[in-house]
Design a protein around this motif. Structure first.
Motif, PDB file in Angstrom:
ATOM      1  N   SER A 202       0.832  -1.211   0.000  1.00 41.21           N
ATOM      2  CA  SER A 202       0.000   0.000   0.000  1.00 41.21           C
ATOM      3  C   SER A 202       0.864   1.256   0.000  1.00 41.21           C
ATOM      4  O   SER A 202       0.552   2.243  -0.687  1.00 41.21           O
ATOM      5  CB  SER A 202      -0.924  -0.007   1.222  1.00 41.21           C
ATOM      6  OG  SER A 202      -1.767  -1.140   1.216  1.00 41.21           O
ATOM      7  N   SER A 206       0.991   4.391  -2.947  1.00 46.21           N
ATOM      8  CA  SER A 206       0.812   5.819  -2.665  1.00 46.21           C
ATOM      9  C   SER A 206       2.074   6.617  -2.988  1.00 46.21           C
ATOM     10  O   SER A 206       1.992   7.763  -3.458  1.00 46.21           O
ATOM     11  CB  SER A 206       0.431   6.011  -1.198  1.00 46.21           C
ATOM     12  OG  SER A 206       1.463   5.547  -0.341  1.00 46.21           O
ATOM     13  N   LYS A 210       2.675  10.029  -5.540  1.00 46.40           N
ATOM     14  CA  LYS A 210       3.286  11.277  -5.072  1.00 46.40           C
ATOM     15  C   LYS A 210       4.517  11.638  -5.895  1.00 46.40           C
ATOM     16  O   LYS A 210       4.763  12.818  -6.174  1.00 46.40           O
ATOM     17  CB  LYS A 210       3.653  11.140  -3.600  1.00 46.40           C
ATOM     18  CG  LYS A 210       2.456  11.006  -2.670  1.00 46.40           C
ATOM     19  CD  LYS A 210       2.900  10.834  -1.229  1.00 46.40           C
ATOM     20  CE  LYS A 210       1.704  10.672  -0.306  1.00 46.40           C
ATOM     21  NZ  LYS A 210       2.124  10.474   1.115  1.00 46.40           N
ATOM     22  N   CYS A 224       7.761  12.835   0.316  1.00 49.97           N
ATOM     23  CA  CYS A 224       7.228  11.470   0.216  1.00 49.97           C
ATOM     24  C   CYS A 224       7.862  10.541   1.240  1.00 49.97           C
ATOM     25  O   CYS A 224       7.235   9.555   1.665  1.00 49.97           O
ATOM     26  CB  CYS A 224       7.456  10.918  -1.190  1.00 49.97           C
ATOM     27  SG  CYS A 224       6.724  11.890  -2.520  1.00 49.97           S
TER      28      CYS A 224
END
Length: 613
Positions: A202, A206, A210, A224
């Motif tokens: 996960s 993400s 970014k 990030c």
């Protein structure tokens, strides 16, 4: 070709630098031992990865030193893994520098090693038509951030495949074409790695989104890695169980070519039911390899940003955060397990247990600094040289610890004392403080004006100054600016300590005086008493002696013969009382034990002297 083999070949092509050093997973030697063996930090030669301009950060890092790309430097102190003390060759400059800003080889040689081409040839191929240096840096930064996003896409595929493989491992290996069970430690480590992979997948998804959003502003990619700290901690948890898996794997490793076969649970008849150790290890090390890719691409991004004359502070912090994930795992394996009295409340973190699930965020956080020092503890009284203790002074994000040797056979070290950073103040200079020493004052008890003081003796002056800087820098995170012992605190401590010392001195003097007076009253000068007119023979005799005399003395109604005539009285002895010289026994037989008390010449009337026959 099945999916496992196909992805394994693809992984080998993308991770051609993968190599296994089985000795790197030896956790039998603690970091305390390696730290004490090295003694003074090695003065190694390093090269600057990208330019750092200190004048841009004087407000937050006044101790920072300015360096230029590919400049040669020497490390003077490395007890803080993130911020070294370095010295530049020319001109002579000394200060602090982030360890992520240095390389063990020059930038040009590292570039040639990674590309296989001469830097000049690579430059002609890529930017021959670019004459504006600033435009060149902007293009290379976008290229670096694009590579990072593309690498993230391929990484997602690998870790999803890894998750599938770990779920299908049936806990057996093939030995002589027969299935035998794997060690229990290896099975437990496999479950531990699986518990972190879902959140890593996960996080990767993400992060990719970014990074793609940062193409127009590449330096902003640092956010990030500085956000979602709890999610990034899953890497530390995964690497911890990976090391445990490798420790167990060493016990069953029979072929150095890694041809061991592990059993898989087949999903259908077409898939293979086994996987060799080489392919399995390449997948297992995918998260660790990807962290190195993060670090490399962020370093390239920082280099092009510095060439564009922009500040690289955020990118340095991002690289440091990525490095700390691996260091957190190393300390959880080789540092804290050697400490006997870890706090039960988890204030320093909780080590994973084989019997219970543990969150990766509960692992002990990476230490800020650790040095082998000598510590003297006192409260009020002066420094006692014989009270020195040798051990490791450890600075954490919120605590200061002193760890010394332990007599325990299993755990070789123990925490002697631990102080919250909010409860300490520093005194770098003062009476009796050497150039290598500084004092730490414990102000946790505001009601007691006499403070507990720890005198720290560091290996050298550079280490002392670095300790003061690191503690000051950490205290700023708690908005503590006045970190030194102020005049009011010092005066209150000295007055209270002097008063306490005076009270103890008076108490000791009074006790000695009472004892001396008692002894003096118990003795007297016998010669003076004999010459004195007020000498009382009965008072000078012990009670038992008087009792013995009374047993040999006749009594009348008026009293004892021995007590009739006393000094200072004019009363004469009655005629009815016989003289003691004429008395022997009732039957007239002479008593050989009779005490004769002749009259003293030239003495007052009634004064007698006893002479024992």
């Amino acid at each position: 070709m099945n999916g496992v083999r196909r992805h394994s070949i693809q992984l080998r092509r993308q991770s051609s630098h993968f190599s296994l050093n089985i000795d790197a997973f030896d956790t039998s030697k603690s970091l305390f031992e390696t730290w004490s063996e090295k003694g003074k930090p090695e003065r190694g030669r390093y090269y600057v990865s990208f330019t750092v301009e200190a004048f841009r950060r004087r407000d937050t890092s006044p101790d920072l030193v300015s360096v230029e790309e590919d400049e040669t430097i020497e490390r003077l102190d490395g007890d803080n893994p993130d911020r070294w003390v370095v010295e530049a060759a020319a001109p002579d400059r000394c200060g602090r520098l982030a360890s992520v800003c240095v390389l063990d080889k020059p930038v040009a040689s590292r570039y040639r090693l990674s590309t296989g081409k001469n830097p000049r040839e690579q430059f002609r191929d890529e930017v021959l038509t670019i004459t504006n240096k600033q435009q060149e840096c902007l293009m290379k930064r976008r290229h670096a951030i694009t590579d990072l996003a593309e690498e993230e896409e391929g990484y997602q595929l690998r870790i999803k495949t890894l998750r599938n493989i770990l779920e299908r491992l049936d806990g057996t290996q093939f030995k002589d074409d027969k299935k035998v069970p794997l060690p229990k430690e290896m099975i437990a480590a496999t479950k531990g790695m699986l518990s972190h992979l879902d959140r890593i997948v996960s996080l990767s998804e993400s992060t990719r989104g970014k990074l793609q959003a940062c193409v127009m502003d590449p330096p902003n990619a640092s956010t990030c890695f500085l956000q979602n700290e709890s999610e990034w901690a899953q890497y530390s948890g995964y690497l911890y169980h990976l090391n445990c898996w490798m420790e167990s794997f060493k016990t069953i490793l029979t072929d150095p070519k890694l041809n061991n076969l592990f059993g898989l649970t087949p999903e259908n008849d077409e898939e293979e039911s086994r996987i060799d150790a080489q392919h399995l290890l390449e997948y297992l090390f995918a998260p660790r390899t990807h962290l190195l890719a993060y670090e490399h691409l962020l370093s390239c991004l920082a280099r092009y940003t510095s060439r564009n004359e922009q500040d690289t502070r955020g990118l340095e912090e991002a690289i440091t955060a990525v490095r700390s994930l691996q260091r957190r795992t190393t300390e959880a394996l080789r540092l804290w397990p050697s400490v006997a009295n870890m706090p039960a409340d988890g204030s320093l973190g909780i080590l994973p247990s084989a019997n219970a699930y543990s969150d990766a965020n509960q692992l002990p956080r990476p230490i800020t600094r650790m040095t082998l020092v000598e510590v003297t503890q006192r409260k009020g009284e002066g420094r006692v040289p014989t009270n020195n203790q040798e051990g490791f002074l450890v600075l954490n994000q919120d605590k200061l610890l002193f760890i010394k040797g332990s007599p325990s056979a299993d755990k070789k070290y123990e925490i002697a004392w631990m102080l919250p950073l909010q409860s300490i103040r520093l005194r770098p200079e003062g009476e009796g403080i050497d150039t290598k020493d500084f004092e730490i004052w414990d102000i946790s008890n505001p009601k007691d004006p006499v403070k507990v003081i720890y005198t720290i003796c560091t290996p050298d002056i550079i280490s002392r100054q670095a300790w003061l800087q690191d503690i000051q820098r950490t205290l700023k995170n708690y908005d503590i600016v006045d970190y030194l012992v102020d005049v009011a605190l010092l005066r209150a401590h000295e007055e209270a300590a002097a008063e306490a010392n005076q009270t103890r001195t008076n108490l000791v003097d009074d006790t000695i005086t009472e004892v001396t007076d008692g002894i003096t009253d118990s003795f007297y000068d016998a010669d003076e008493m004999l010459k004195s007119k007020t000498y009382d023979s009965d008072a000078a005799l012990p009670q038992s002696r008087v009792d013995d005399e009374s047993s040999l003395t006749y009594y009348t109604a008026e009293g004892s013969v021995m007590q009739l005539a006393k000094q200072g009285t004019t009363k004469q002895r009655p005629d009815s009382i016989l003289s003691i010289d004429s008395v022997n026994t009732l039957d007239g037989v002479s008593n050989p034990f009779m005490e004769q008390i002749p009259e003293l010449e030239n003495k007052a009337p009634g004064r007698l002297q006893q002479t024992k026959l």
